[in-house]
Design a protein around this motif. Structure first.
Motif, mmCIF file in Angstrom:
data_model
loop_
_atom_site.group_PDB
_atom_site.id
_atom_site.type_symbol
_atom_site.label_atom_id
_atom_site.label_comp_id
_atom_site.label_asym_id
_atom_site.label_seq_id
_atom_site.Cartn_x
_atom_site.Cartn_y
_atom_site.Cartn_z
ATOM 1 N N GLU A 136 15.729 15.225 13.945
ATOM 2 C CA GLU A 136 15.707 15.099 12.480
ATOM 3 C C GLU A 136 15.396 13.654 12.064
ATOM 4 N N TYR A 137 14.533 13.005 12.830
ATOM 5 C CA TYR A 137 14.302 11.564 12.627
ATOM 6 C C TYR A 137 13.750 11.262 11.244
ATOM 7 N N ILE A 138 12.794 12.037 10.788
ATOM 8 C CA ILE A 138 12.167 11.744 9.504
ATOM 9 C C ILE A 138 13.155 11.893 8.361
ATOM 10 N N TYR A 139 14.011 12.900 8.443
ATOM 11 C CA TYR A 139 15.024 13.089 7.404
ATOM 12 C C TYR A 139 15.959 11.881 7.333
ATOM 13 N N HIS A 140 16.355 11.380 8.480
ATOM 14 C CA HIS A 140 17.316 10.275 8.518
ATOM 15 C C HIS A 140 16.684 8.900 8.311
ATOM 16 N N HIS A 141 15.356 8.805 8.497
ATOM 17 C CA HIS A 141 14.689 7.502 8.400
ATOM 18 C C HIS A 141 13.431 7.596 7.532
ATOM 19 N N PRO A 142 13.563 8.023 6.288
ATOM 20 C CA PRO A 142 12.370 8.186 5.440
ATOM 21 C C PRO A 142 11.656 6.878 5.128
ATOM 22 N N ASP A 143 12.343 5.754 5.283
ATOM 23 C CA ASP A 143 11.739 4.455 4.971
ATOM 24 C C ASP A 143 11.108 3.787 6.192
ATOM 25 N N ASN A 144 11.178 4.430 7.349
ATOM 26 C CA ASN A 144 10.508 3.886 8.524
ATOM 27 C C ASN A 144 9.009 3.770 8.212
ATOM 28 N N PRO A 145 8.380 2.629 8.534
ATOM 29 C CA PRO A 145 6.954 2.451 8.204
ATOM 30 C C PRO A 145 6.049 3.541 8.768
ATOM 31 N N TYR A 146 6.297 3.977 10.000
ATOM 32 C CA TYR A 146 5.489 5.041 10.594
ATOM 33 C C TYR A 146 5.685 6.345 9.828
ATOM 34 N N VAL A 147 6.919 6.627 9.477
ATOM 35 C CA VAL A 147 7.223 7.851 8.731
ATOM 36 C C VAL A 147 6.514 7.842 7.378
ATOM 37 N N GLU A 148 6.575 6.703 6.684
ATOM 38 C CA GLU A 148 5.989 6.606 5.347
ATOM 39 C C GLU A 148 4.466 6.691 5.363
ATOM 40 N N THR A 149 3.847 6.059 6.367
ATOM 41 C CA THR A 149 2.385 5.952 6.348
ATOM 42 C C THR A 149 1.674 7.016 7.170
ATOM 43 N N VAL A 150 2.389 7.691 8.070
ATOM 44 C CA VAL A 150 1.754 8.672 8.942
ATOM 45 C C VAL A 150 2.412 10.042 8.822
ATOM 46 N N ALA A 185 0.809 -1.215 0.000
ATOM 47 C CA ALA A 185 0.000 0.000 0.000
ATOM 48 C C ALA A 185 0.837 1.257 0.000
ATOM 49 N N CYS A 186 2.086 1.146 0.361
ATOM 50 C CA CYS A 186 2.937 2.333 0.449
ATOM 51 C C CYS A 186 3.718 2.582 -0.831
ATOM 52 N N SER A 187 3.518 1.767 -1.820
ATOM 53 C CA SER A 187 4.312 1.918 -3.030
ATOM 54 C C SER A 187 4.061 3.237 -3.728
ATOM 55 N N ALA A 188 2.929 3.871 -3.407
ATOM 56 C CA ALA A 188 2.592 5.133 -4.062
ATOM 57 C C ALA A 188 3.028 6.350 -3.267
ATOM 58 N N GLN A 189 3.815 6.149 -2.196
ATOM 59 C CA GLN A 189 4.285 7.290 -1.413
ATOM 60 C C GLN A 189 5.143 8.214 -2.281
ATOM 61 N N ASN A 190 5.321 9.426 -1.826
ATOM 62 C CA ASN A 190 6.045 10.431 -2.605
ATOM 63 C C ASN A 190 7.550 10.319 -2.361
ATOM 64 N N PRO A 191 8.275 9.653 -3.233
ATOM 65 C CA PRO A 191 9.711 9.476 -3.009
ATOM 66 C C PRO A 191 10.503 10.764 -3.152
ATOM 67 N N ASP A 192 9.920 11.756 -3.817
ATOM 68 C CA ASP A 192 10.653 12.989 -4.074
ATOM 69 C C ASP A 192 10.339 14.095 -3.070
ATOM 70 N N VAL A 193 9.535 13.808 -2.042
ATOM 71 C CA VAL A 193 9.202 14.845 -1.075
ATOM 72 C C VAL A 193 10.468 15.267 -0.335
ATOM 73 N N LYS A 194 10.648 16.574 -0.200
ATOM 74 C CA LYS A 194 11.827 17.094 0.472
ATOM 75 C C LYS A 194 11.487 17.380 1.930
ATOM 76 N N ILE A 195 12.225 16.771 2.820
ATOM 77 C CA ILE A 195 11.963 16.913 4.245
ATOM 78 C C ILE A 195 12.732 18.117 4.782
ATOM 79 N N PRO A 196 12.038 19.091 5.363
ATOM 80 C CA PRO A 196 12.732 20.278 5.890
ATOM 81 C C PRO A 196 13.579 19.944 7.103
ATOM 82 N N ARG A 197 14.758 20.541 7.162
ATOM 83 C CA ARG A 197 15.671 20.336 8.290
ATOM 84 C C ARG A 197 15.965 21.685 8.944
ATOM 85 N N ALA A 198 16.642 21.624 10.074
ATOM 86 C CA ALA A 198 17.106 22.851 10.714
ATOM 87 C C ALA A 198 18.050 23.576 9.767
ATOM 88 N N THR A 199 17.919 24.887 9.693
ATOM 89 C CA THR A 199 18.832 25.646 8.840
ATOM 90 C C THR A 199 20.175 25.860 9.517
#
Length: 214
Positions: free
Chosen positions: A181-195, A16-30
């Motif tokens: 910066e968890y989401i930036y470092h772990h974009p493939d985490n199931p919780y990150v991808e689906t939530v 079900a996650c195959s359609a996630q946005n692989p190109d989404v840019k995750i904002p980080r601290a500047t």
């Protein structure tokens, strides 16, 4: 967060996650260094991974740091907070330049990026550690928060009453390094991808910004 990771993993297996946005840019601290004149706002709105990218996406925000506030136990740990026994909520300290973004805009983003009518939960994240809290450092901040609650209530934005706690800021405990910066470092985490990422993308559709160029 743990409450749905297993379910999310099963979702991944089913494709079900195959359609996630692989190109989404995750904002980080500047920057991780304080900037002269910056101020700090403190909010709890469920998972702090989610709150980090919400606020770091906004122009004028230098950093959003994950941590714990609202409890009674000194030096809380993630494991302790997740039991619900320390009284803390997952929280972010938002470091921002008031010349570039107002506290009022941060408060509006806070309410727009969650369901403030939920009590002791956000979505499938359940427990007092996920409750909605707007912390204030002075009377003006409190007035700004209360004005936004009144505006949303008068506009009948939600079917249920807003349950966000409005309390004076006392202490912020920074979370463990692996949460930053968890989401930036772990974009493939199931919780990150689906939530986390879908919630962030919905926020960007609904909230006018201002946003950083990513």
């Amino acid at each position: 967060m743990r409450s749905i990771i297993v379910a999310a993993a099963l979702t991944l297996v089913l494709g079900a996650c195959s359609a996630q946005n692989p190109d989404v840019k995750i904002p980080r601290a500047t920057s991780t260094k304080p900037v002269p004149g910056e101020q700090v706002a403190t909010f709890s709105e469920g998972c702090f991974w989610h709150a980090e990218i919400i606020f770091q996406s906004l122009a004028g925000v230098r950093d959003a740091v994950s941590g714990y506030s609202g409890g009674t136990t000194a030096n809380p740990t993630y494991e302790g907070v997740e039991t619900g026994l320390t009284g803390h909520a997952e929280t972010v300290n938002v470091y921002y330049d008031p010349a570039k973004i107002s506290y009022e805009t941060l408060v509006k983003a806070f309410f727009a990026s969650q369901d403030p009518t939920e009590v002791n939960r956000q979505g499938n994240d359940v427990g007092t550690q996920y409750r909605s809290i707007a912390f204030y450092r002075n009377d003006q901040e409190k007035a700004t928060i209360m004005a936004e609650i009144k505006r949303l209530t008068d506009a009948h934005t939600y079917k249920a009453p807003i349950a966000t706690q409005v309390v004076p800021f006392k202490k912020f405990w920074e979370a463990e390094d692996y949460h930053q910066e968890y989401i930036y470092h772990h974009p493939d985490n199931p919780y990150v991808e689906t939530v986390s990422i879908p919630d962030y993308l919905e926020f960007r559709k609904a909230f006018p910004g201002p946003y950083k160029a990513l």
